[in-house]
Design an enzyme around this catalytic site. Structure first.
Site: not given
Length: 183
Positions: A13, A76, A112
């Site tokens: 990310d 995601k 994450c």
């Protein structure tokens, strides 16, 4: 110790809005770009996630340009990428090819990166968290995320350590090319 033939680079990310939200986001994106370029040079497979790109943007341009065209990119919504079937399948495919080490970094460290790395360790991978390729919006959360990762069994490293562990020697055929990334 990291080995080229055993490794996979996982980028979590590093997206437009997440980079902007962190005080160190740009530096983290630059550091991960070095890792991605080295992965290309050393033929290390790369897997990239994007958390809700519609709202958070895509992978930052400098990193997008650096990743290999055959890198695996997936969207995601789960905090742990391992909860996403496409990501989990790609990781299992790489494991079947003999990959057992994950080099990981991204945003946010305490969410994450932490949850993905923890789930990868549960799958039997040796996980190396490259701390200078990680960020959180707040320094305390970043530090807490790294501390938990360490407690859970991840190895905490940085870009230069990881690159030179992979190379092993200045006689490696790609030494000068990789070294140039950090000069």
């Amino acid at each position: 110790m990291l080995n080229i033939e055993d490794s996979v680079l996982v980028i979590i990310d590093i997206q437009d809005r997440l980079v902007l939200a962190s005080k160190y986001g740009t530096e983290v994106a630059e550091n991960m770009t070095k890792m991605a370029k080295a992965a290309n040079i050393l033929s290390i497979p790369t897997v990239i996630t994007e958390q809700y790109p519609k709202g958070l943007g895509n992978t930052v341009p400098m990193l997008k340009v650096a990743i290999s065209p055959d890198s695996f990119v997936t969207e995601k919504s789960a905090f742990s990428a391992m909860l996403e079937p496409e990501f989990a399948q790609k990781i299992q495919d790489l494991k079947a090819q003999g990959k057992k080490q994950i080099i990981i970094g991204g945003i946010e460290t305490h969410i994450c990166v932490l949850q993905t790395a923890t789930d990868l360790m549960k799958e039997g991978f040796e996980v190396y968290v490259v701390k200078d390729t990680c960020a959180s919006r707040h320094k305390d959360e970043y530090k807490a995320g790294l501390e938990l990762l360490k407690q859970y069994g991840a190895k905490i490293t940085c870009v230069e350590i990881a690159l030179f562990e992979l190379l092993k020697t200045s006689k490696h055929p790609n030494f000068k090319e990789v070294q140039a990334l950090i000069k």
